[in-house]
Design an enzyme around this catalytic site. Structure first.
Site, short mmCIF file in Angstrom:
data_model
loop_
_atom_site.label_atom_id
_atom_site.label_comp_id
_atom_site.label_asym_id
_atom_site.label_seq_id
_atom_site.Cartn_x
_atom_site.Cartn_y
_atom_site.Cartn_z
N HIS A 46 -108.17 101.41 12.05
CA HIS A 46 -107.48 102.63 12.48
C HIS A 46 -107.08 103.47 11.27
O HIS A 46 -107.11 104.69 11.31
CB HIS A 46 -106.26 102.27 13.30
CG HIS A 46 -106.60 101.36 14.44
ND1 HIS A 46 -105.72 100.49 15.00
CD2 HIS A 46 -107.76 101.20 15.09
CE1 HIS A 46 -106.33 99.82 15.95
NE2 HIS A 46 -107.56 100.23 16.02
N GLU B 92 -124.78 105.31 25.09
CA GLU B 92 -124.49 104.41 23.97
C GLU B 92 -125.14 103.04 24.13
O GLU B 92 -124.95 102.16 23.30
CB GLU B 92 -122.97 104.21 23.84
CG GLU B 92 -122.22 105.52 23.73
CD GLU B 92 -120.75 105.32 23.42
OE1 GLU B 92 -120.42 105.17 22.24
OE2 GLU B 92 -119.95 105.32 24.37
N CYS C 79 -123.49 112.50 18.74
CA CYS C 79 -122.17 112.56 18.12
C CYS C 79 -121.79 111.32 17.30
O CYS C 79 -120.64 111.16 16.95
CB CYS C 79 -121.09 112.86 19.15
SG CYS C 79 -120.87 111.56 20.37
C1 PEP Z 1 -120.63 106.24 18.93
O1 PEP Z 1 -120.64 105.10 19.37
O2 PEP Z 1 -121.56 106.72 18.27
C2 PEP Z 1 -119.47 107.11 19.13
C3 PEP Z 1 -119.49 108.36 18.76
O3 PEP Z 1 -118.35 106.54 19.63
P1 PEP Z 1 -117.35 105.63 18.76
O4 PEP Z 1 -117.77 105.70 17.34
O5 PEP Z 1 -115.99 106.16 18.99
O6 PEP Z 1 -117.59 104.29 19.39
MG MG Z 2 -119.18 104.54 20.84
#
Ligand code: PEP
Ligand code: MG
Length: 748
Positions: A366, A608, A679
Site C-alpha cells: 500500500h 483480467e 489500464c
Molecule cells: C490490472 O490488473 O492490470 C489492474 C489495472 O488492476 P490492479 O493493478 O489494481 O489489480
Molecule cells: Mg487487476
C-alpha cells in the site's frame, strides 16, 4: 565470588561514566578507558579498534601494546581475529591466538607475547562501531563471566561513542560511524530521482545514561517499564480482538509472549546487575538479537527476531521517555527513511516528501501505491538503512536503479545531479506536449488517460494532460482508512473527484479487495492462493451490502453528470450479468427515492483473466466498454505471480503468445463494436504502449508521469507502419516482438 565480580564490573562502569562526565580530549578518554579495563580485568592488554571506514578497522587506543602502533595498525573487515569479530558481530575467545584460523601477525604491536585473546564487538543495535580486545601472557581461555563482563563494557563504549565522547581527539580517525558514504542496493518500487536530507520516520532512541548508579533502582525502573509495555500490548490485543483481525492478531500474540518472557527479563536483569542502566540493559539484548537476525536464514526465526526488535524499541521509548516526536525539525527536501510505513502515515506526509526509502515493503504494498500516487521515488529493501542514517544526512535516491547513496561523495552527487537535470529537461519537453493530442504521423490518435485512486492523484489531471481517468481504484480510499467508509463519506469523495475532473470521464472501478489488498479492518481470509481467491467482484457479489452501498454513493455523486462504472476481475459472463443487474436495481431504487439521476450511465468490465478473451459474444455486447487489466491478465496468462520478484520479470509482455491474446481481445471487441482500453502498468511503458496502439487498442490508461514519454513517442512514429512490422514479425514466427520493435524505433 559472583557478588565480587558484579561489584568489580559496576566499579569499572562507574569509572567509565566519570571519564565520560569529565572534560577532556577523545584520545585521552580512550587511553584512560583501556587502562581501567585492563586493570579491572587483570589483563596485560586492552585495545580499542574502531572503524575508519566501512571496511577498515584501526587500532585507536591500547594499554599494553606498543604505543607507536596506535593509529598505524589497520585491519580490513574479516581480517585477523579482530576483523573476524567485527564481521560476525560475535566474540572470539582463545588461549592460543596464533593457531586460530585467520590469525594475522602484527609485529609493530608487539602482541606476540600475549597468546590469550578475547575480542567482543562494539556495536549499537546492529550498527558496528569497532572491537574491544583484552589479551594475556598466560595461555588461558577467558571465562563466560569475563566474556559477558567485557560485552557489557563494550556496550557502554558504544553508547559513549554515540554520545560523542571520543570526538575532538588529536586524530580525526576516531569513531567514523554515521560519517562515511554508504550505498544501498534495494528494489525499485517507484521510479524517479531525488536529492534531499534524511528524515527518519521513527528516530533512533538516544541513551544518555548507559551506566546505572544503583542496580535496585534500575531493576525497579525496568519492571515498571515492562508493566507499561505489557499493558500496551494487552490493549493492542484487545483492540485487534474486537476487529477480529487474523494475521495481525498472531503478531500481537507473539508480542504478548515476549512481553511476558521470563528469560528476556532475566537477561536484562543480569545486565543491570553488572552495572548497566535499565535502558542500556534493554539495548544490549536488542543488539544481541539484531546480530542473530543478521545471521538467521530461517524466515520464521527472522520474523520472531523482528518482533523482539520492535518490542525492544517500544520498551526503550517507555524507559527513556522518548516518543517518536523528538522535536526535531523536518529538513528541507525531506527523504523519508523507515523500516516500513503504512499508507495512512505516508499520505499524511504527502507531497512534502521528495522520496522514500524503506528497509522492507513490496512493489505492490500500500505504501508503494501511495508513493506512486504522490509520484515520489520509492526504493524498498534498502537493508539496514535505518541504523546507518541520521536525521539531516544528505541522501540521493535513484528510484530507476533501486539504489540509494547516503552521505554521498561529491563526485557521486555531481553525476546524480546531471542525471536529474536531464530528467527535468525531458519533463519540460513533455510539458510542452500537454495540450497536444497523441497522434502518430499516420494520423491515428490514441487517447491517453491516467490511473488514480487517491485525492493526492487529482492535481495530476491538469498537469499531465490526461484526457480522463481510465481507472479509478476505489479500494485505495478503503485501504488508507482504519474503518469502512460510510456511504455519505464515499459519495463526497466521488463527487469531489468528478468535480476535479471537470467533465472529463472517470471510470470508477468497484472495490477490488482481497489478493494483496487486504483491508486492515476486515477479517483476512486464510487462503492458500489469495490472488486467485476470494477477491474483487467475487467478494462484491457475495457481500452485496458493500457493493450496493458503493454503487449508491457513486450514483449520488454523479447527480446530473454521466457516470462510468467498471467491474473488476470478471472471470465468467454471469458475474458481469449479476453485477450489472445489481447496478440497475440500485439505479431504480435511487430514482424511487427521488435522488437526482446521472445523465448517462456507462457500464464496463475489466478483462483480467484469459477466460474472458473467449467469452460468449453476448458478454462483449452487454459492455459499454472493456478495459484490459494487464497486470492481472499477464500474471494469469503466464501463471507468474506479479508480486514475486523472482518470477515477475521472467515473462515479457512482448512475448508473441501474449500479443496473440491481445489481438484476440481486440478482435472480439471490434466484432461487438465495444471500445477497448488497457489500464495495467504496461500501458505506461513507451514501447509496450506503442505496440498496444498498433494492435488496435485506442485508449491507454497509465500513471500520470508516463503520459509525457508515451505521447512524445507516439507523435514521432507511424502507428500504421508499426502494425505492418508486427504483422510481418509474427508471420515470420518470431517468439518475441521486443527486438524488432525497438530496432524499428531506433531507425525512426
Ligand atoms: C490490472 O490488473 O492490470 C489492474 C489495472 O488492476 P490492479 O493493478 O489494481 O489489480
Ligand atoms: Mg487487476
Amino acid at each position: 565470588m559472583q557478588d565480587r565480580k558484579d561489584s568489580d564490573s559496576r566499579k569499572l562502569l562507574r569509572r567509565l561514566k566519570d571519564i565520560l562526565a569529565a572534560p577532556g580530549d577523545g584520545q585521552h578518554r580512550m587511553d584512560q578507558i583501556t587502562h581501567h579495563i585492563a586493570d579491572s580485568m587483570g589483563t596485560q592488554v586492552c585495545s580499542i579498534y574502531l572503524f575508519r571506514d566501512a571496511e577498515t578497522l584501526e587500532l585507536c587506543a591500547t594499554e599494553g601494546l606498543r604505543p607507536e602502533a596506535v593509529h598505524k595498525t589497520r585491519l580490513r573487515l574479516g581480517e585477523g581475529l579482530v576483523g573476524r569479530v567485527a564481521r560476525t558481530g560475535r566474540f572470539v575467545n582463545t588461549g592460543d591466538a596464533p593457531s586460530e584460523p585467520g590469525f594475522r601477525f602484527m609485529p609493530e604491536t608487539g602482541e606476540e607475547v600475549f597468546p590469550s585473546f578475547l575480542g567482543v564487538p562494539i556495536q549499537r543495535v546492529g550498527e558496528k562501531l569497532g572491537v574491544l580486545v583484552v589479551q594475556c601472557s598466560d595461555a588461558r581461555q577467558f571465562s563466560e563471566d569475563e566474556i559477558y563482563g567485557l560485552e557489557v563494557v563494550a556496550m557502554v563504549l558504544a553508547e559513549m561513542t554515540e554520545l560523542g565522547a571520543f570526538q575532538g581527539s588529536q586524530s580525526d580517525c576516531l569513531p567514523q560511524s554515521h560519517r562515511f558514504p554508504l550505498m544501498f542496493r534495494g528494489t525499485t518500487a517507484q521510479e524517479g530521482a531525488a536529492e534531499g536530507r534524511v528524515w527518519l520516520h521513527e528516530p533512533r532512541v538516544v541513551i544518555a545514561n548507559p551506566v546505572g548508579d544503583d542496580p535496585d533502582t534500575e531493576r525497579a525502573r525496568l519492571h515498571e517499564g515492562m508493566d507499561r509495555l505489557r499493558q500496551r500490548v494487552d490493549s493492542m490485543v484487545a483492540a485487534a480482538d474486537m476487529g477480529g483481525e487474523g494475521d495481525h492478531m498472531a503478531v500481537l500474540e507473539t508480542y504478548r509472549m515476549f512481553a511476558h518472557s521470563r528469560s528476556w527479563l532475566k537477561r536484562m536483569e543480569e545486565n543491570i546487575q553488572l552495572g548497566l542502566s535499565a535502558e542500556a540493559a534493554v539495548e544490549k539484548e536488542q543488539s544481541a538479537a539484531r546480530a542473530r537476525l543478521e545471521m538467521a536464514t530461517d524466515p520464521y526465526l527472522r520474523d520472531r527476531l523482528h518482533d523482539l526488535d520492535d518490542l525492544s524499541n517500544r520498551l526503550l521509548r517507555i524507559l527513556t521517555g522518548q516518543g517518536t516526536d523528538t522535536g526535531a525539525q523536518m529538513p528541507d527536501q525531506p527523504i523519508l527513511v523507515a523500516r516500513n510505513i503504512g499508507p495512512a502515515d505516508l499520505l499524511e506526509y504527502g507531497r512534502r516528501l521528495k522520496g522514500v526509502v524503506l528497509e522492507e515493503g513490496s512493489v505492490g504494498s500500500h505504501a508503494a501505491i501511495v508513493a506512486r500516487a504522490l509520484a515520489i521515488p520509492l526504493v524498498i529493501h534498502a537493508e539496514r538503512i535505518t541504523s546507518e542514517a541520521l536525521n539531516g544526512d544528505p541522501i540521493l535516491v535513484d528510484g530507476d536503479q533501486g539504489v540509494v547513496h547516503l552521505r554521498p561523495e561529491d563526485a557521486v552527487a555531481a553525476a546524480f545531479r546531471d542525471k536529474m537535470a536531464m530528467q527535468a529537461e525531458a519533463q519540460s519537453r513533455y510539458a510542452d506536449l500537454r495540450t497536444l493530442p497523441a497522434t502518430g504521423t499516420c494520423g491515428t490518435t490514441v487517447q491517453l488517460y491516467m490511473n488514480a485512486g487517491l485525492m493526492a492523484d487529482l492535481p495530476s489531471l491538469e498537469g499531465s494532460g490526461a484526457e480522463g481517468v481510465g481507472l479509478f481504484r476505489t479500494e485505495l480510499q478503503f485501504l488508507v482508512r482504519n474503518h469502512v467508509p460510510r456511504r455519505g463519506e464515499l459519495a463526497d469523495i466521488y463527487r469531489h473527484v468528478m468535480d476535479r475532473a471537470m467533465g472529463r470521464p472517470v471510470m470508477f472501478r468497484t472495490l477490488d479487495i482481497g489478493s494483496d489488498k487486504v483491508l486492515p479492518y476486515m477479517k483476512p481470509q486464510d487462503e492458500p492462493n489469495p490472488a486467485m481467491g476470494w477477491r474483487a467482484i467475487r467478494v462484491g457479489l457475495d457481500k452485496r451490502g458493500v457493493l450496493r452501498m458503493q454503487l449508491q454513493a457513486l450514483i449520488r455523486a454523479a447527480q446530473g453528470r454521466p457516470l462510468h462504472v467498471m467491474f473488476p476481475f470478471i472471470a465468467d459472463m454471469t458475474e458481469y450479468e449479476d453485477a450489472y443487474r445489481i447496478l440497475m436495481q440500485e439505479l431504480a431504487r435511487e430514482r424511487r427515492l427521488g435522488h437526482q439521476m446521472p445523465t448517462d450511465v456507462r457500464v464496463g468490465a475489466m478483462l483480467e483473466t484469459p477466460s474472458m478473451a473467449f467469452a460468449p459474444r453476448k458478454f462483449f455486447e452487454m459492455c459499454d466498454f472493456v478495459s484490459i487489466g494487464g497486470n492481472d491478465l499477464k500474471q494469469f496468462f503466464f501463471a507468474a505471480d506479479r508480486e514475486n520478484e523472482r518470477v515477475r520479470r521472467r515473462y515479457d509482455t512482448m512475448n508473441a503468445s501474449f500479443v496473440a491474446l491481445l489481438r484476440q481481445i481486440v478482435a472480439r471487441c471490434e466484432e461487438a463494436r465495444v471500445p477497448l482500453s488497457f489500464c495495467g502498468e504496461d500501458a505506461g511503458r513507451p514501447v509496450e504502449a506503442l505496440t498496444f496502439a498498433a494492435l488496435g487498442i485506442r485508449r491507454l490508461s497509465m500513471r500520470p508521469a508516463s503520459i509525457g514519454p508515451v505521447k512524445h513517442l507516439i507523435r514521432r512514429v507511424s502507428i500504421a507502419d508499426l502494425r505492418r512490422l508486427i504483422d510481418e514479425a509474427e508471420g515470420n514466427g518470431l517468439t518475441n516482438l521486443r527486438r524488432p520493435v525497438t530496432e524499428w524505433l531506433a531507425r525512426q
